[in-house]
Design a protein around this motif. Structure first.
Motif, PDB file in Angstrom:
ATOM      1  N   ASP A  80      57.669  46.689  37.868  1.00  0.00           N
ATOM      2  CA  ASP A  80      57.158  46.900  36.509  1.00  0.00           C
ATOM      3  C   ASP A  80      56.380  48.206  36.423  1.00  0.00           C
ATOM      4  OD1 ASP A  80      58.279  44.695  35.460  1.00  0.00           O
ATOM      5  OD2 ASP A  80      56.441  43.498  35.350  1.00  0.00           O
ATOM      6  N   PHE A 107      57.186  48.291  21.150  1.00  0.00           N
ATOM      7  CA  PHE A 107      57.290  47.079  21.969  1.00  0.00           C
ATOM      8  C   PHE A 107      56.435  47.151  23.234  1.00  0.00           C
ATOM      9  CE2 PHE A 107      59.090  44.142  24.987  1.00  0.00           C
ATOM     10  CZ  PHE A 107      59.391  43.039  24.221  1.00  0.00           C
ATOM     11  N   SER A 111      53.107  45.025  24.244  1.00  0.00           N
ATOM     12  CA  SER A 111      53.097  44.225  25.480  1.00  0.00           C
ATOM     13  C   SER A 111      51.902  44.579  26.353  1.00  0.00           C
ATOM     14  CB  SER A 111      54.377  44.459  26.293  1.00  0.00           C
ATOM     15  OG  SER A 111      55.489  44.074  25.554  1.00  0.00           O
TER      16      SER A 111
ATOM     17  N   TYR B  38      53.298  34.641  25.743  1.00  0.00           N
ATOM     18  CA  TYR B  38      53.486  35.305  24.451  1.00  0.00           C
ATOM     19  C   TYR B  38      53.224  34.306  23.323  1.00  0.00           C
ATOM     20  CZ  TYR B  38      55.554  39.031  27.222  1.00  0.00           C
ATOM     21  OH  TYR B  38      55.756  40.033  28.136  1.00  0.00           O
ATOM     22  N   ARG B  40      52.513  34.480  20.168  1.00  0.00           N
ATOM     23  CA  ARG B  40      53.203  34.666  18.875  1.00  0.00           C
ATOM     24  C   ARG B  40      54.631  34.152  18.940  1.00  0.00           C
ATOM     25  NH1 ARG B  40      50.854  38.604  15.353  1.00  0.00           N
ATOM     26  NH2 ARG B  40      52.875  38.986  14.421  1.00  0.00           N
ATOM     27  N   ARG B  44      56.286  31.023  17.002  1.00  0.00           N
ATOM     28  CA  ARG B  44      57.507  31.206  16.205  1.00  0.00           C
ATOM     29  C   ARG B  44      58.574  30.177  16.610  1.00  0.00           C
ATOM     30  NH1 ARG B  44      60.061  36.796  17.089  1.00  0.00           N
ATOM     31  NH2 ARG B  44      58.022  37.516  16.464  1.00  0.00           N
ATOM     32  N   GLU B 117      71.721  33.312  20.237  1.00  0.00           N
ATOM     33  CA  GLU B 117      70.786  34.438  20.150  1.00  0.00           C
ATOM     34  C   GLU B 117      70.628  35.140  21.508  1.00  0.00           C
ATOM     35  OE1 GLU B 117      66.932  33.414  18.648  1.00  0.00           O
ATOM     36  OE2 GLU B 117      66.198  35.472  18.796  1.00  0.00           O
ATOM     37  N   THR B 135      59.202  44.097  30.640  1.00  0.00           N
ATOM     38  CA  THR B 135      58.990  42.736  30.141  1.00  0.00           C
ATOM     39  C   THR B 135      59.996  41.819  30.814  1.00  0.00           C
ATOM     40  OG1 THR B 135      58.212  43.568  28.021  1.00  0.00           O
ATOM     41  CG2 THR B 135      58.985  41.290  28.061  1.00  0.00           C
ATOM     42  N   TYR B 140      59.694  36.253  28.321  1.00  0.00           N
ATOM     43  CA  TYR B 140      59.772  36.584  26.896  1.00  0.00           C
ATOM     44  C   TYR B 140      60.750  35.684  26.148  1.00  0.00           C
ATOM     45  CZ  TYR B 140      59.951  39.587  22.754  1.00  0.00           C
ATOM     46  OH  TYR B 140      59.865  40.064  21.476  1.00  0.00           O
TER      47      TYR B 140
END
Lengths: 257, 259
Positions: A80, A107, A111, B38, B40, B44, B117, B135, B140
Motif C-alpha cells: 500500500d 477517492f 480514504s 468504511y 458510510r 449504504r 455490481e 484500497t 471496500y
C-alpha cells in the motif's frame, strides 16, 4: 553521463498463463522523471507487464523494483505504501459507477482521511487541471463521454501528486482530436508533477507525443529501447514493420487461435 | 478408462471451487475484524439490504401468513382442532417460513445485485483500480456487504414475523370468524423466545450466505457481460440451495438442543 538508479526496474520477468508464455525474460528500466512508452501489438504482454508492476499479477520469476525496493511478495501494508507513490489511468478509465465524479477524483484523499469539503476542493482543482468544470464533479461517471471519462481518470491518477504514473492505452477509443487533447494533458500533468511515467500503447502518434523513450515488446521481451525521436530510424525490422503498420514482415499476426 | 476422465475432472473442479470459496471466506472474515472499516458504505449497504427489501419481504410474509391460516384451518377442521390455527401460524412463521422465505427473496434481490455490481466492477477494471488506489477490495466491497447482510436479515425477519402473523390474524378474524382477542391470546401464549431467536439466528446465517455468494461469484466473474450474467445466476442459485441446506442443518441443531 551519471548513472542513476532507475525509478522502475524489471529484470528477467517471466509470466505464463497455463501453456501460454506472455512475458519471457522481460528487462526494462525507467529513469526517474522520464516518460517511457512501451509499444507492441495486441496480446503481446503490455498489460500483463503493467499489472506485474502494480502488484495485480505476480510474475512466475524475475524481479520488479520501484525506487530500488523489490515489490514482489511485499506484505499488504508495505505494498500500500508503494502504491501511494503511484497513479494509474486505466484503458477504460475504470471510474467507480457508484460514486459521483468528484468522489472518484478524491477517492484516495477521502480514504486517507481528508475531510470531504477539502477533498472536494482538491478534486475541483484537479478537474480544472484536465479542462473540466466544477459542475462535472457532481455528475455520475455514466453521464460522461469517452473523452471526459479519460480526463476524469487522469484527474484521479494525479490527485495524490504521485511520483509515478502509469497509462494503459490512454487514447484507445478516442477520436484523433480528443486523443491529441489527452496526449497534451498527459505531457503537461507529468511535467508539472515531475513524475516518472510508464505508458503502454499501440498508438504511435500517442507514443511519440508522450514518450521521452520508446521500448517495443515482442514475444514477451523488449526487442528495442531507445529515444522516442529515433524510433523511426531504429533499423530494427520488427519495430519498422510495427510503426509503419505493414502486414508483411517478420511479425505474423495470428488470425486463428 | 476414458469415461473416468470427465468424472475426475468434475470432481477436481468441485474440490477446487470449495477451496477457492473457503479461502475467499477466510480472507473476507479476517478483514472484518481489522481496520479500516468504511462506515458510510456499511450504512449504504444496510439501507440497500434492509430498507429497500422491506416491500418484497413484507408482501411475501403477509401472503404467507394468510395462506397458512387458510390451509391450517382446512386441515385442523377435519379433526375439530381449528383453535390451533393461531399457534400453527405463529410457530411456522417465526421458526421456519419467515427466515427461509425472507432469505430466498433477499437472495433473489440482493444476491443478484451484488454479484452483478461486483462482477461489472471486476470486468471493467474497477476492482484493479481500487488496489492501485491503496484500497483493499475485500475491505471496500466485501466486508461492508457481509456486515450489512448479517445484521439486516434478522431485522427483516423480525418485521416479516410480525407482518406474517398479522396476515394470519386478518384471515383468522375477518374470514374464518375467530374472536380477535382470542386469536392474539393464542398467538402470544404459545410463542416462546426460543421460537423467535432460532428464526433470527437462521436469518443471520442466511444473510451471511447471501452476501458471501453474491460477493464470491461477482469477484470471480470474468469474460464480460456473459460472465457477469453467469455470476449473477450462480450467486442466486447457490445461495438459494445453501439457504435450504443450512435451514435443515440449523433446524436439526435446534431440535437436538431441545427446541
Amino acid at each position: 553521463m551519471t548513472e542513476t538508479r532507475p525509478k522502475i526496474s524489471l529484470k528477467d520477468v517471466h509470466k505464463a498463463f497455463g501453456p501460454k508464455t506472455v512475458l519471457d525474460g522481460l528487462d526494462l528500466d525507467v529513469a526517474e522523471g522520464r516518460s517511457m512508452v512501451v509499444i507492441g501489438g495486441s496480446g503481446v504482454g503490455k498489460s500483463v507487464m503493467l499489472k506485474c508492476i502494480l502488484g495485480l499479477l505476480t510474475p512466475d520469476s524475475g524481479s520488479v523494483e520501484i525506487d530500488g525496493v523489490s515489490v514482489l511478495g511485499l506484505p499488504a501494508g508495505e505494498r500500500d505504501r508503494v502504491n501511494r507513490k503511484v497513479g494509474m489511468l486505466f484503458q477504460s478509465a475504470a471510474l467507480f459507477d457508484s460514486l459521483p465524479v468528484w468522489e472518484n477524483v478524491a477517492f484516495r484523499l477521502l480514504s486517507d482521511g481528508t475531510g470531504r469539503d477539502e477533498a472536494r476542493e482538491i478534486a475541483v482543482r484537479k478537474l480544472a487541471q484536465v479542462g473540466l468544470r466544477r459542475n462535472v464533479g457532481h455528475l455520475s461517471p455514466a453521464d460522461l463521454s469517452g473523452g471526459m471519462r479519460k480526463r476524469v481518470g487522469l484527474a484521479r491518477a494525479i490527485a495524490g501528486d504521485p511520483e509515478i504514473i502509469f497509462f494503459d492505452e490512454p487514447t484507445t477509443g478516442l477520436d484523433p482530436i480528443m486523443s491529441g487533447v489527452i496526449n497534451e494533458l498527459i505531457v503537461s500533468c507529468v511535467r508539472e508533477l515531475g513524475a516518472t511515467a510508464l505508458s503502454i500503447t499501440h498508438d504511435m502518434a500517442s507514443a511519440q507525443k508522450i514518450g521521452d523513450r520508446i521500448a517495443m515488446i515482442y514475444n514477451g521481451r523488449i526487442i528495442w529501447n531507445g529515444p522516442a525521436d529515433e524510433v523511426a530510424g531504429s533499423g530494427n525490422e520488427l519495430v519498422e514493420q510495427f510503426i509503419n503498420g505493414r502486414t508483411g514482415g517478420p511479425i505474423q499476426m495470428a488470425l486463428r487461435a | 478408462m476414458n469415461f473416468l476422465q470427465p468424472i475426475g475432472r468434475v470432481f477436481i473442479g468441485f474440490l477446487g471451487s470449495i477451496g477457492r470459496l473457503t479461502m475467499f471466506t477466510g480472507i473476507a472474515l479476517s478483514h472484518v475484524v481489522r481496520p479500516p472499516w468504511y462506515p458510510r458504505i456499511i450504512l449504504r449497504q444496510m439501507i440497500e439490504i434492509g430498507y429497500f427489501s422491506l416491500p418484497v419481504v413484507g408482501l411475501t410474509a403477509v401472503f404467507t401468513g394468510m395462506v397458512l391460516a387458510l390451509q391450517s384451518f382446512t386441515g385442523f377442521a377435519r379433526f375439530n382442532a381449528e383453535g390451533a390455527v393461531a399457534n400453527v401460524v405463529v410457530l411456522s412463521i417465526t421458526r421456519e417460513l419467515g427466515p427461509v422465505l425472507a432469505g430466498l427473496m433477499v437472495s433473489g434481490r440482493i444476491g443478484a445485485s451484488m454479484a452483478a455490481e461486483i462482477g461489472t466492477m471486476r470486468v471493467t477494471e474497477q476492482v484493479d483500480a481500487l488496489t492501485t488506489l491503496s484500497t483493499n477490495p475485500f475491505k471496500y466491497l466485501v466486508v461492508p456487504r457481509f456486515i450489512a447482510g448479517v445484521t439486516m436479515l434478522p431485522v427483516l425477519v423480525l418485521i416479516a414475523d410480525i407482518i406474517g402473523v398479522m396476515g394470519g390474524y386478518l384471515i383468522g378474524v375477518f374470514e374464518l370468524g375467530f374472536n380477535a382477542a382470542n386469536y392474539l391470546q393464542n398467538t402470544w401464549d404459545f410463542l416462546t423466545a426460543f421460537d423467535v431467536i432460532s428464526g433470527l439466528v437462521k436469518a443471520a446465517v442466511f444473510g451471511f450466505i447471501i452476501t458471501l455468494m453474491g460477493c464470491y461469484h461477482g469477484y470471480h466473474s470474468q469474460g464480460g457481460a456473459q460472465g457477469v450474467g453467469q455470476a449473477t445466476t450462480n450467486a442466486v442459485v447457490s445461495a438459494s440451495i445453501l439457504i435450504l441446506c443450512f435451514d435443515y442443518i440449523l433446524t436439526a441443531i435446534f431440535f437436538a438442543a431441545g427446541g
